[in-house]
Design a protein around this motif. Structure first.
Motif, PDB file in Angstrom:
ATOM      1  N   SER A 259       0.860  -1.184   0.000  1.00  0.00           N
ATOM      2  CA  SER A 259       0.000   0.000   0.000  1.00  0.00           C
ATOM      3  C   SER A 259       0.892   1.228   0.000  1.00  0.00           C
ATOM      4  O   SER A 259       2.092   1.122   0.232  1.00  0.00           O
ATOM      5  CB  SER A 259      -0.911   0.006   1.235  1.00  0.00           C
ATOM      6  N   ASP A 260       0.315   2.373  -0.242  1.00  0.00           N
ATOM      7  CA  ASP A 260       1.186   3.544  -0.210  1.00  0.00           C
ATOM      8  C   ASP A 260       0.829   4.468   0.969  1.00  0.00           C
ATOM      9  O   ASP A 260       1.110   5.640   0.965  1.00  0.00           O
ATOM     10  CB  ASP A 260       1.151   4.295  -1.540  1.00  0.00           C
ATOM     11  N   SER A 261       0.214   3.867   2.008  1.00  0.00           N
ATOM     12  CA  SER A 261      -0.133   4.691   3.168  1.00  0.00           C
ATOM     13  C   SER A 261       0.984   4.676   4.218  1.00  0.00           C
ATOM     14  O   SER A 261       0.877   5.324   5.249  1.00  0.00           O
ATOM     15  CB  SER A 261      -1.443   4.200   3.816  1.00  0.00           C
ATOM     16  N   ALA A 262       2.072   3.920   3.943  1.00  0.00           N
ATOM     17  CA  ALA A 262       3.151   3.839   4.926  1.00  0.00           C
ATOM     18  C   ALA A 262       4.022   5.095   4.888  1.00  0.00           C
ATOM     19  O   ALA A 262       4.498   5.500   3.837  1.00  0.00           O
ATOM     20  CB  ALA A 262       4.009   2.618   4.648  1.00  0.00           C
ATOM     21  N   VAL A 263       4.205   5.701   6.069  1.00  0.00           N
ATOM     22  CA  VAL A 263       5.096   6.860   6.189  1.00  0.00           C
ATOM     23  C   VAL A 263       6.520   6.348   6.061  1.00  0.00           C
ATOM     24  O   VAL A 263       6.842   5.291   6.619  1.00  0.00           O
ATOM     25  CB  VAL A 263       4.903   7.519   7.580  1.00  0.00           C
ATOM     26  N   PRO A 264       7.404   7.037   5.338  1.00  0.00           N
ATOM     27  CA  PRO A 264       8.793   6.576   5.207  1.00  0.00           C
ATOM     28  C   PRO A 264       9.426   6.377   6.590  1.00  0.00           C
ATOM     29  O   PRO A 264       9.243   7.204   7.479  1.00  0.00           O
ATOM     30  CB  PRO A 264       9.481   7.721   4.458  1.00  0.00           C
ATOM     31  N   GLY A 265      10.120   5.277   6.762  1.00  0.00           N
ATOM     32  CA  GLY A 265      10.789   4.996   8.038  1.00  0.00           C
ATOM     33  C   GLY A 265       9.895   4.288   9.046  1.00  0.00           C
ATOM     34  O   GLY A 265      10.375   3.786  10.052  1.00  0.00           O
ATOM     35  N   TRP A 266       8.604   4.208   8.754  1.00  0.00           N
ATOM     36  CA  TRP A 266       7.656   3.607   9.696  1.00  0.00           C
ATOM     37  C   TRP A 266       7.938   2.118   9.917  1.00  0.00           C
ATOM     38  O   TRP A 266       8.150   1.672  11.032  1.00  0.00           O
ATOM     39  CB  TRP A 266       6.228   3.820   9.163  1.00  0.00           C
ATOM     40  N   ALA A 267       7.971   1.395   8.820  1.00  0.00           N
ATOM     41  CA  ALA A 267       8.168  -0.066   8.940  1.00  0.00           C
ATOM     42  C   ALA A 267       9.482  -0.382   9.637  1.00  0.00           C
ATOM     43  O   ALA A 267       9.533  -1.228  10.534  1.00  0.00           O
ATOM     44  CB  ALA A 267       8.132  -0.710   7.560  1.00  0.00           C
ATOM     45  N   SER A 268      10.548   0.307   9.267  1.00  0.00           N
ATOM     46  CA  SER A 268      11.847  -0.031   9.852  1.00  0.00           C
ATOM     47  C   SER A 268      11.927   0.372  11.322  1.00  0.00           C
ATOM     48  O   SER A 268      12.799  -0.081  12.055  1.00  0.00           O
ATOM     49  CB  SER A 268      12.983   0.612   9.050  1.00  0.00           C
ATOM     50  N   THR A 269      11.033   1.252  11.782  1.00  0.00           N
ATOM     51  CA  THR A 269      11.023   1.586  13.216  1.00  0.00           C
ATOM     52  C   THR A 269      10.137   0.615  13.980  1.00  0.00           C
ATOM     53  O   THR A 269      10.518   0.092  15.031  1.00  0.00           O
ATOM     54  CB  THR A 269      10.450   3.009  13.432  1.00  0.00           C
ATOM     55  N   VAL A 270       8.945   0.387  13.421  1.00  0.00           N
ATOM     56  CA  VAL A 270       7.939  -0.380  14.158  1.00  0.00           C
ATOM     57  C   VAL A 270       8.251  -1.886  14.176  1.00  0.00           C
ATOM     58  O   VAL A 270       8.097  -2.549  15.200  1.00  0.00           O
ATOM     59  CB  VAL A 270       6.551  -0.103  13.554  1.00  0.00           C
ATOM     60  N   LEU A 271       8.720  -2.420  13.051  1.00  0.00           N
ATOM     61  CA  LEU A 271       8.992  -3.865  12.974  1.00  0.00           C
ATOM     62  C   LEU A 271       9.936  -4.356  14.066  1.00  0.00           C
ATOM     63  O   LEU A 271       9.577  -5.253  14.834  1.00  0.00           O
ATOM     64  CB  LEU A 271       9.587  -4.199  11.607  1.00  0.00           C
ATOM     65  N   PRO A 272      11.145  -3.780  14.161  1.00  0.00           N
ATOM     66  CA  PRO A 272      12.072  -4.289  15.185  1.00  0.00           C
ATOM     67  C   PRO A 272      11.510  -4.150  16.590  1.00  0.00           C
ATOM     68  O   PRO A 272      11.793  -4.978  17.469  1.00  0.00           O
ATOM     69  CB  PRO A 272      13.314  -3.426  15.029  1.00  0.00           C
ATOM     70  N   MET A 273      10.675  -3.117  16.803  1.00  0.00           N
ATOM     71  CA  MET A 273      10.143  -2.898  18.133  1.00  0.00           C
ATOM     72  C   MET A 273       9.287  -4.086  18.567  1.00  0.00           C
ATOM     73  O   MET A 273       9.500  -4.684  19.617  1.00  0.00           O
ATOM     74  CB  MET A 273       9.304  -1.630  18.120  1.00  0.00           C
ATOM     75  N   TYR A 274       8.324  -4.435  17.716  1.00  0.00           N
ATOM     76  CA  TYR A 274       7.454  -5.577  18.032  1.00  0.00           C
ATOM     77  C   TYR A 274       8.261  -6.858  18.117  1.00  0.00           C
ATOM     78  O   TYR A 274       8.137  -7.661  19.028  1.00  0.00           O
ATOM     79  CB  TYR A 274       6.392  -5.755  16.945  1.00  0.00           C
ATOM     80  N   PHE A 275       9.096  -7.009  17.108  1.00  0.00           N
ATOM     81  CA  PHE A 275       9.813  -8.264  16.955  1.00  0.00           C
ATOM     82  C   PHE A 275      10.728  -8.536  18.153  1.00  0.00           C
ATOM     83  O   PHE A 275      10.659  -9.568  18.788  1.00  0.00           O
ATOM     84  CB  PHE A 275      10.616  -8.215  15.653  1.00  0.00           C
ATOM     85  N   LEU A 276      11.551  -7.527  18.474  1.00  0.00           N
ATOM     86  CA  LEU A 276      12.482  -7.717  19.589  1.00  0.00           C
ATOM     87  C   LEU A 276      11.734  -7.864  20.912  1.00  0.00           C
ATOM     88  O   LEU A 276      12.102  -8.663  21.767  1.00  0.00           O
ATOM     89  CB  LEU A 276      13.476  -6.553  19.658  1.00  0.00           C
TER      90      LEU A 276
END
Ligand code: UDP
Ligand code: MG
Length: 310
Positions: A259-276
């Motif tokens: 989708s194109d609703s993702a703010v740049p940098g969002w995925a790379s910030t949020v993913l590790p947070m949940y994952f770790l």
């Protein structure tokens, strides 16, 4: 049978003479009826009192052959004092009772009868809690329920008023744990057991030696000595969070890629947070599992008692 009655005492100068007189009278009566031998003794354990408890005990022991007294080097708490008495006293069976005689002495004879009928452990169980304050009643019920939930087998409304046979005492000796909660250990022994029911009285004199602080200490000790369920709960939570993390990560990736609703940098910030976060709690749980094993191994509790061989 040779009976021993074990009485832990901490600063009990107000009740001691009266308790000793009543317990001696009880033993004399039992002896007269041929239920116990003349070698039966009363064993008082002075748990490092700082009043005249020990002087009174010495005097009582001088005055009567019925009375024996042990003195611990310092205050070690009710459970340790009781254990010291049980492991020192002799007798074919030992009954433990509080110095304030809140527990009903009339059931002592019933305990002995059960013992004669072949029970190795006879638990004194309170019929109700009418003599307790509301707060003590509520906390006590909550405590027993919680212990039950955590899988520790304590007997509802049974405190430390019980009879144990010589054999049960020898089994108790095999338990090497330092954090004592006798009410939890005794049922682990197994053997033939029975219950007798009684009503609890008010304290004869003096005040409770179990302030809230000691009571909470005992409860915490009971829970952490008899259950690794709290550690297991961490594992469960960790695992659930980990599953949630996996799902969230997929969702984040999907938003990022399709989708194109993702703010740049969002995925790379949020993913590790949940994952770790998920991985960390899961790992804590795994460590908890091993810690639980280590914990029970380090207690080195006896693994079995042989009841009989034919
Ligand atoms: N006791 C003991 N050491 C302690 C506290 C208590 O030996 O550090 C003994 C006390 O003398 C009594 C028994 O444990 O014989 C039970 O204590 P208490 O009657 O004060 O407790 P409660 O009945 O109020 O719960
Ligand atoms: Mg009491």
């Amino acid at each position: 049978m040779n009976l021993g009655i074990v009485v832990p005492c901490f600063n009990e100068q107000e009740v001691l003479r009266e308790s000793s007189a009543r317990l001696s009278a009880l033993m004399d009566a039992l002896q007269a009826r041929g239920k116990i031998t003349s070698e039966s003794r009363l064993w008082f354990v002075d748990d490092g009192s700082n009043d005249t408890t020990w002087e009174i005990l010495e005097e009582l022991a001088q005055a009567s052959t019925r009375v024996r007294a042990l003195k611990l080097s310092r205050n070690r708490g009710h459970q340790n004092a009781l254990l010291a008495g049980l492991l020192t006293a002799d007798g074919d069976a030992l009954i433990s009772v509080d110095a304030d005689l809140q527990d009903d002495l009339d059931v002592v004879e019933q305990m002995i009868d059960r013992f004669v009928d072949g029970s190795e452990i006879v638990y004194g169980v309170r019929r109700g809690r009418d003599s307790d304050s509301i707060s003590k009643r509520l906390t006590a019920v909550a405590f027993y329920r919680f212990m039950h939930l955590l899988g520790a087998k304590t007997i509802f409304n049974h405190a430390d008023f019980r009879l144990m046979s010589r054999r049960a005492i020898e089994a108790l000796r095999e338990f090497r744990e330092v954090n004592l909660f006798l009410r939890g250990i005794v049922p682990l022994i197994g053997l033939n057991s029975a219950q007798v029911y009684y009503d609890r009285h008010e304290r004869l004199a003096g005040e409770t030696k179990y302030p809230l602080r000691k009571m909470l200490g005992l409860a915490l000790n009971a829970i952490t000595s008899f259950s690794v369920t709290p550690l297991r709960i961490i594992t469960t939570i960790g695992f659930l969070i980990f599953l949630f993390t996996m799902a969230t990560s997929l969702w984040v990736l999907w938003v990022r890629l399709f989708s194109d609703s993702a703010v740049p940098g969002w995925a790379s910030t949020v993913l590790p947070m949940y994952f770790l976060g998920g991985i960390q709690i899961l790992c804590l749980g795994v460590i908890g599992e091993y810690l639980g094993k280590l914990y029970s191994e380090s207690k080195a509790r006896p693994r079995y008692f042989i009841e009989r061989v034919v």
